[in-house]
Scaffold this motif. Structure first.
Motif, PDB file in Angstrom:
ATOM      1  N   LEU A  45       0.814  -1.219   0.000  1.00  0.00           N
ATOM      2  CA  LEU A  45       0.000   0.000   0.000  1.00  0.00           C
ATOM      3  C   LEU A  45       0.847   1.269   0.000  1.00  0.00           C
ATOM      4  O   LEU A  45       0.438   2.292  -0.545  1.00  0.00           O
ATOM      5  N   THR A  46       2.025   1.217   0.635  1.00  0.00           N
ATOM      6  CA  THR A  46       2.857   2.426   0.667  1.00  0.00           C
ATOM      7  C   THR A  46       3.761   2.513  -0.558  1.00  0.00           C
ATOM      8  O   THR A  46       4.498   3.480  -0.711  1.00  0.00           O
ATOM      9  N   GLY A  47       3.709   1.488  -1.408  1.00  0.00           N
ATOM     10  CA  GLY A  47       4.547   1.517  -2.614  1.00  0.00           C
ATOM     11  C   GLY A  47       5.992   1.133  -2.340  1.00  0.00           C
ATOM     12  O   GLY A  47       6.877   1.393  -3.144  1.00  0.00           O
ATOM     13  N   ASP A  48       6.230   0.511  -1.192  1.00  0.00           N
ATOM     14  CA  ASP A  48       7.599   0.134  -0.850  1.00  0.00           C
ATOM     15  C   ASP A  48       7.935  -1.319  -1.199  1.00  0.00           C
ATOM     16  O   ASP A  48       9.048  -1.768  -0.977  1.00  0.00           O
ATOM     17  N   LEU A  49       6.944  -2.023  -1.725  1.00  0.00           N
ATOM     18  CA  LEU A  49       7.193  -3.415  -2.126  1.00  0.00           C
ATOM     19  C   LEU A  49       7.556  -3.382  -3.600  1.00  0.00           C
ATOM     20  O   LEU A  49       6.704  -3.163  -4.447  1.00  0.00           O
ATOM     21  N   ARG A  50       8.809  -3.569  -3.907  1.00  0.00           N
ATOM     22  CA  ARG A  50       9.206  -3.363  -5.296  1.00  0.00           C
ATOM     23  C   ARG A  50       9.637  -4.681  -5.924  1.00  0.00           C
ATOM     24  O   ARG A  50      10.705  -5.184  -5.662  1.00  0.00           O
ATOM     25  N   LEU A  51       8.755  -5.226  -6.737  1.00  0.00           N
ATOM     26  CA  LEU A  51       9.059  -6.464  -7.458  1.00  0.00           C
ATOM     27  C   LEU A  51       9.203  -6.083  -8.920  1.00  0.00           C
ATOM     28  O   LEU A  51       8.322  -6.295  -9.717  1.00  0.00           O
ATOM     29  N   ARG A  52      10.301  -5.441  -9.223  1.00  0.00           N
ATOM     30  CA  ARG A  52      10.439  -4.749 -10.495  1.00  0.00           C
ATOM     31  C   ARG A  52      10.462  -5.648 -11.735  1.00  0.00           C
ATOM     32  O   ARG A  52      10.366  -5.184 -12.844  1.00  0.00           O
ATOM     33  N   GLN A  53      10.562  -6.958 -11.505  1.00  0.00           N
ATOM     34  CA  GLN A  53      10.738  -7.828 -12.667  1.00  0.00           C
ATOM     35  C   GLN A  53       9.472  -8.000 -13.492  1.00  0.00           C
ATOM     36  O   GLN A  53       9.527  -8.349 -14.647  1.00  0.00           O
ATOM     37  N   VAL A  54       8.323  -7.838 -12.840  1.00  0.00           N
ATOM     38  CA  VAL A  54       7.069  -8.164 -13.519  1.00  0.00           C
ATOM     39  C   VAL A  54       6.586  -6.952 -14.310  1.00  0.00           C
ATOM     40  O   VAL A  54       6.077  -5.992 -13.750  1.00  0.00           O
ATOM     41  N   THR A  55       6.763  -7.003 -15.616  1.00  0.00           N
ATOM     42  CA  THR A  55       6.419  -5.852 -16.464  1.00  0.00           C
ATOM     43  C   THR A  55       5.075  -6.106 -17.145  1.00  0.00           C
ATOM     44  O   THR A  55       4.657  -7.248 -17.310  1.00  0.00           O
ATOM     45  N   PRO A  56       4.419  -5.011 -17.570  1.00  0.00           N
ATOM     46  CA  PRO A  56       3.171  -5.185 -18.324  1.00  0.00           C
ATOM     47  C   PRO A  56       3.376  -6.038 -19.578  1.00  0.00           C
ATOM     48  O   PRO A  56       2.517  -6.856 -19.910  1.00  0.00           O
ATOM     49  N   GLY A  57       4.524  -5.879 -20.226  1.00  0.00           N
ATOM     50  CA  GLY A  57       4.796  -6.651 -21.447  1.00  0.00           C
ATOM     51  C   GLY A  57       4.815  -8.145 -21.179  1.00  0.00           C
ATOM     52  O   GLY A  57       4.245  -8.938 -21.933  1.00  0.00           O
ATOM     53  N   LEU A  58       5.447  -8.500 -20.071  1.00  0.00           N
ATOM     54  CA  LEU A  58       5.516  -9.918 -19.690  1.00  0.00           C
ATOM     55  C   LEU A  58       4.107 -10.483 -19.483  1.00  0.00           C
ATOM     56  O   LEU A  58       3.765 -11.559 -19.968  1.00  0.00           O
ATOM     57  N   LEU A  59       3.264  -9.719 -18.779  1.00  0.00           N
ATOM     58  CA  LEU A  59       1.915 -10.201 -18.462  1.00  0.00           C
ATOM     59  C   LEU A  59       1.062 -10.322 -19.721  1.00  0.00           C
ATOM     60  O   LEU A  59       0.318 -11.274 -19.896  1.00  0.00           O
ATOM     61  N   GLU A 106       8.306 -15.821  -3.887  1.00  0.00           N
ATOM     62  CA  GLU A 106       8.419 -16.494  -5.177  1.00  0.00           C
ATOM     63  C   GLU A 106       8.692 -15.490  -6.308  1.00  0.00           C
ATOM     64  O   GLU A 106       9.560 -15.704  -7.155  1.00  0.00           O
ATOM     65  N   LEU A 107       7.962 -14.365  -6.280  1.00  0.00           N
ATOM     66  CA  LEU A 107       8.160 -13.356  -7.330  1.00  0.00           C
ATOM     67  C   LEU A 107       9.537 -12.715  -7.232  1.00  0.00           C
ATOM     68  O   LEU A 107      10.164 -12.386  -8.236  1.00  0.00           O
ATOM     69  N   ALA A 108       9.997 -12.532  -5.995  1.00  0.00           N
ATOM     70  CA  ALA A 108      11.281 -11.858  -5.815  1.00  0.00           C
ATOM     71  C   ALA A 108      12.446 -12.768  -6.188  1.00  0.00           C
ATOM     72  O   ALA A 108      13.469 -12.305  -6.689  1.00  0.00           O
ATOM     73  N   GLU A 109      12.302 -14.070  -5.951  1.00  0.00           N
ATOM     74  CA  GLU A 109      13.452 -14.963  -6.086  1.00  0.00           C
ATOM     75  C   GLU A 109      13.533 -15.710  -7.410  1.00  0.00           C
ATOM     76  O   GLU A 109      14.591 -16.215  -7.768  1.00  0.00           O
ATOM     77  N   THR A 110      12.413 -15.777  -8.133  1.00  0.00           N
ATOM     78  CA  THR A 110      12.438 -16.527  -9.386  1.00  0.00           C
ATOM     79  C   THR A 110      13.226 -15.761 -10.451  1.00  0.00           C
ATOM     80  O   THR A 110      12.992 -14.574 -10.645  1.00  0.00           O
ATOM     81  N   PRO A 111      14.179 -16.425 -11.121  1.00  0.00           N
ATOM     82  CA  PRO A 111      14.896 -15.723 -12.186  1.00  0.00           C
ATOM     83  C   PRO A 111      13.946 -15.310 -13.310  1.00  0.00           C
ATOM     84  O   PRO A 111      12.942 -15.989 -13.558  1.00  0.00           O
ATOM     85  N   LYS A 112      14.272 -14.217 -13.957  1.00  0.00           N
ATOM     86  CA  LYS A 112      13.353 -13.620 -14.914  1.00  0.00           C
ATOM     87  C   LYS A 112      12.913 -14.585 -16.019  1.00  0.00           C
ATOM     88  O   LYS A 112      11.746 -14.575 -16.431  1.00  0.00           O
ATOM     89  N   THR A 113      13.804 -15.425 -16.468  1.00  0.00           N
ATOM     90  CA  THR A 113      13.448 -16.340 -17.567  1.00  0.00           C
ATOM     91  C   THR A 113      12.391 -17.350 -17.148  1.00  0.00           C
ATOM     92  O   THR A 113      11.603 -17.805 -17.967  1.00  0.00           O
ATOM     93  N   ARG A 114      12.377 -17.688 -15.864  1.00  0.00           N
ATOM     94  CA  ARG A 114      11.413 -18.708 -15.412  1.00  0.00           C
ATOM     95  C   ARG A 114      10.120 -18.081 -14.911  1.00  0.00           C
ATOM     96  O   ARG A 114       9.158 -18.773 -14.593  1.00  0.00           O
ATOM     97  N   LEU A 115      10.115 -16.728 -14.819  1.00  0.00           N
ATOM     98  CA  LEU A 115       8.980 -16.025 -14.221  1.00  0.00           C
ATOM     99  C   LEU A 115       7.641 -16.287 -14.943  1.00  0.00           C
ATOM    100  O   LEU A 115       6.636 -16.562 -14.279  1.00  0.00           O
ATOM    101  N   PRO A 116       7.595 -16.233 -16.292  1.00  0.00           N
ATOM    102  CA  PRO A 116       6.295 -16.439 -16.956  1.00  0.00           C
ATOM    103  C   PRO A 116       5.648 -17.770 -16.573  1.00  0.00           C
ATOM    104  O   PRO A 116       4.448 -17.817 -16.274  1.00  0.00           O
TER     105      PRO A 116
END
Lengths: 520, 334
Positions: A45-59, A106-116
């Motif tokens: 809610l405060t915007g301090d949780l930053r899981l920067r890997q998940v982009t709109p393009g990926l989704l 899970e979102l923070a630790e998964t490498p980007k290639t395996r994220l999808p």
């Protein structure tokens, strides 16, 4: 906290218009949810949780592996929000409800290639509301109508702690805020472990000539009230930080100010755009706000600087218990520069003298005077008594009511949001919106007027006959390219209804243009 | 040799040359067949109207007894000119019907608006095998999965319990949706009186007269100045009432709206809704596509709504489809 509980909370926050009720919802969540999940909820809610890997393009790419691209595009076009579209359109559902900590890790630790693959598996296992909450958490943009400040103040209310104290240490904390919740449940106050800590700012209360006349002017000092943003500049053993008055670290956007901070201590002042003695308008400063970084061009065109009010810490010594006069004397030792100086004190013998100064400030960027008791300590928060603000009188114009929209909650069924305009040649051009300032009786009168004088309807909005004149009060005026009129008002409100004036005698746009700051 | 078309889209609506009638015409015509009583399908001023008995009675309630020159209740198969016509339940609102038009070996079914979720307020949709199925596409996007109404009613009742001092104002259209919501509330265990806006009174009375149990209904219009009387109450009203001074009499009301559109948050927020209830009397995407598969027509004609998405689905399924581009059915028809 399960993802289902988080989803329900987001939904209720998004559809609850009243601030007080949002706070109640958050308090209930803090009280009922375990660590570390409630801390993750707070961070989201405060915007301090930053899981920067998940982009709109990926989704988007992920959605199109499951749904026809044309059908997805048509749906996204209709719904207008990517996370919501995917949450609703995802063809497989389950009834999993993992905890927030599980999905965040899970979102923070998964490498980007395996994220999808990982995200797709999650989406398969969740229901639509949980999918929405999950995707909002992953992308970080919640947009549920809760500001970081409201989240923190709800925490403080739940914990029974002063908001100022929570804000003082906030910058030193990181999700999931285990120490903070321990403090909130009776544990020790977390040490602001980091150096260069933020300390709670002292705030003033409003006053007027009548209230002042009971006080002895000799007990008080006065300064101009500068229209920038209040900051705390902290320099501690070579580390320098600039904090907003709520403790947000805004150093990244102001490297020029950080470079000016050639001192050891914590100082209170106003952040302004300034070119030496020439102080820029608030609109100029706005160009510099709400950025993570700043371009070289903007640093050149809008250089920022400080005008100092007070000293909290000076060369390792805490001055806050000293008197205002004593602290100002210390501050006077500071070597000044063209971009950093002391806010001057105003000479006055009587309140009438000060009133005369206030009525005729030397610069447009001054929004009134500050009155500070000479023997007062530097206290946290808004304490009534030692510091007063005596703002200049608001600007007033007479404008014509043009559109009205219905309100919420206690104002359900009332037209309470008003758009008004002034003359520009033969036409009325909208110049602002106001939804407060009027009394209950005036609201009833305006509501009745809207109902009996509607000339057109656009959804919840009504266009009304151009015959009702209202006096609009506002605090300042900026140039605006987003408004057709070219001007934007600060804090506009409806001061009174001018039934004595026909619409033809309302003000003209030229009157407003003349009020614009010349440098804007 | 290809047959001449049984139905032709004209500006007035779908026209049957062999029977010389229109189905759900938007303008006054000499002879109209009407699927159901919603205003965008059932208009006043036709020379003659053929519809189910209940639809005719609903039209009389809404427009007055003189809403058409002549009226005829559809009972059993009928012969009109050179075509056979029959009416079959559509599950949308009380009296709603699909109209089957048959000539020789060809049959067209005009479904009107239809729903597949059972409700005590009307007879369930009956699939009718046909060559051409004329369907609405109101919620024809794969984002629309309407949750079971009992889950939505449970959310409403939970909110009523959470805010005992506030009134819950549920926006629901006067014909069909209001009664669907009331009946679902009764099924969900709410036995207390339900207050209704005056605009719902005659249609609710009509439902009760038709044997549909709506429980204890009370007018929400007569206790001016006694706000606290409505604390904890559920009040059903047409959504337009929220804009009127009528809404000012309730204590800090929670604005709810029962509509399939409420699934989209932006739509709910635009309307200032605090508690969106996804309760629809149309088919959602899975029901719509399943209905087409079940009826299995040679061709799908699409009247109104999100034609492009349904066209795309038909294309992907290898089904022939065409949009009719009929103007006049409401975008917000619910």
């Amino acid at each position: 906290m399960s993802l289902s509980a988080f989803a329900t909370l987001l939904e209720r926050l998004a559809f609850t218009p009243q601030r007080g009720r949002k706070e109640q919802l958050l308090i209930a969540a803090f009280a009922s949810q375990p660590d570390p999940d409630r801390g993750l909820m707070l961070a989201a809610l405060t915007g301090d949780l930053r899981l920067r890997q998940v982009t709109p393009g990926l989704l988007r790419g992920l959605a199109e592996t499951r749904v026809d691209a044309q059908l997805f595009a048509a749906s996204y076009d209709f719904v207008g929000d990517l996370a919501e579209t995917i949450a609703l359109i995802w063809p497989v559902s389950g009834s999993d409800s993992p905890s927030l900590s599980e999905v965040v890790a899970e979102l923070a630790e998964t490498p980007k290639t395996r994220l999808p693959g990982v995200i797709a598996a999650r989406l398969d296992g969740l229901g639509p509301s949980e999918r929405y909450a999950y995707l909002k958490l992953a992308t970080g943009a919640l947009r549920v109508g809760v500001s970081a400040r409201l989240a923190r103040s709800s925490f403080a209310a739940w914990a029974g702690l002063p908001l100022a104290e929570v804000e003082e240490i906030w910058h030193a904390l990181a999700p999931p805020y285990a120490e903070l919740f321990a403090w909130g449940t009776g544990g020790p106050r977390p040490e602001a472990a980091s150096r260069v800590p933020f300390r709670p700012v002292m705030l003033s209360t409003a006053t007027d000539l009548e209230a002042l006349s009971a006080l002895d002017p000799a007990d008080y000092a006065a300064e101009w009230k500068w229209d920038g943003i209040r900051v705390q500049a902290v320099s501690d053993g070579g580390l320098k930080r600039l904090y907003s008055r709520t403790g947000e670290d805004i150093s990244g956007a102001f490297p020029d100010v950080i470079a000016l901070m050639d001192f050891e201590g914590a100082l209170d002042g106003e952040l302004l755009v300034r070119r030496g003695a020439q102080i820029g308008s608030f609109a100029e400063l706005q160009q510099r706000l709400n950025r993570k970084t700043v371009s070289a061009a903007l640093l050149r065109s809008h250089p920022a600087g400080l005008r100092l009010y007070d000293a909290l810490i000076w060369q390792g010594r805490d001055l806050r218990a000293l008197s205002y006069d004593a602290r100002r004397a210390v501050l006077a030792e500071l070597p000044l520069g063209p971009q950093i100086d002391l806010s001057p004190q105003l000479p006055f013998a009587s309140w009438e003298d000060l009133a005369a100064l206030r009525a005729n400030p030397p610069e447009a960027v001054i929004e009134g005077v500050m009155i500070k008791r000479r023997d007062s300590a530097y206290l946290a928060g808004r304490v009534k008594g030692p510091w007063f603000k005596w703002k200049r009188d608001p600007f007033l114009i007479d404008a014509v009511l043009m559109y009205a929209q219905r309100g919420h909650g206690k104002r359900s069924g009332y037209y309470s949001d008003f758009t008004f305009g002034v003359w520009h040649g033969e036409d009325l051009v909208p110049v602002g919106k106001a939804y407060f300032g009027f009394t209950d009786a005036e609201l009833k009168e305006l509501d009745r007027f809207v109902r009996t004088h509607t000339i057109e309807r656009f959804g919840p909005m009504r266009s009304v006959a151009r015959s009702k004149v209202v006096e609009v009060a506002f605090e300042g005026l900026n140039r605006s390219s987003r408004h057709k009129s070219g001007v934007a008002m600060r804090f506009p409100r409806i001061n009174r209804i001018r039934d004595d004036k026909p619409a033809s005698e309302a003000d003209h746009l030229e009157t407003l243009q003349a009020m614009l700051p010349s440098d804007g | 040799m290809p047959q001449p078309p049984l139905l032709i889209p004209k500006p007035e609506g779908l026209y049957c040359p062999d029977g010389d009638f229109y189905i759900d015409p938007m303008r006054p015509v000499p002879r109209a067949l009407v699927t159901h009583g919603h205003a965008d399908h059932a208009r006043a001023g036709h020379g003659a109207v053929l519809a189910t008995r209940q639809t005719l009675e609903i039209m009389a309630i809404r427009y007055g007894e003189g809403f058409a020159g002549q009226r005829q209740a559809a009972e059993g198969p009928l012969r009109l000119g050179n075509v056979d016509v029959s009416f079959h339940p559509a599950g949308h609102v009380l009296g709603s019907a699909q109209i089957a038009v048959t000539a020789g070996a060809q049959r067209v079914v005009v479904s009107g608006d239809y729903a597949r979720v059972p409700t005590p307020t009307c007879a369930p949709f009956e699939p009718v095998p046909c060559d051409i199925f004329v369907t609405e596409a109101t919620f024809a996007l794969p984002v629309f999965h309407h949750p079971p109404p009992e889950a939505e009613i449970a959310r409403l009742l939970a909110s009523v319990a959470a805010y005992p001092d506030r009134a819950h104002l549920v926006g629901a259209y006067a014909l069909g949706k209001a009664q669907r919501v009331i009946a679902a509330l009764r099924q969900g265990g709410w036995q207390a009186p339900i207050h209704i806006h005056g605009a719902l009174q005659r249609l609710c009375d009509y439902h009760i007269a038709q044997g549909i149990d709506l429980g204890d209904l009370r007018p929400a219009t007569e206790t001016r100045g006694k706000k606290a009387d409505f604390a904890g109450a559920i009040v059903i009203a047409p959504p337009s009432a929220f804009a009127s001074t009528w809404a000012q009499r309730f204590p800090d009301p929670v604005i709810c709206f029962a509509s399939g559109w409420m699934q989209v948050r932006a739509r709910a927020r635009q309307r200032g809704v605090e508690l969106p209830l996804v309760i629809s009397d149309h088919v959602d995407w899975p029901q719509l596509t399943a209905t087409i598969a079940e009826v299995n027509p040679a061709e799908v004609w699409i009247t109104h709504g999100r034609e492009d998405a349904l066209m795309r689905w038909c294309e992907m399924q290898g089904r022939a489809a065409r949009p009719l581009h009929l103007v006049g059915y409401e975008e917000e028809a619910e």
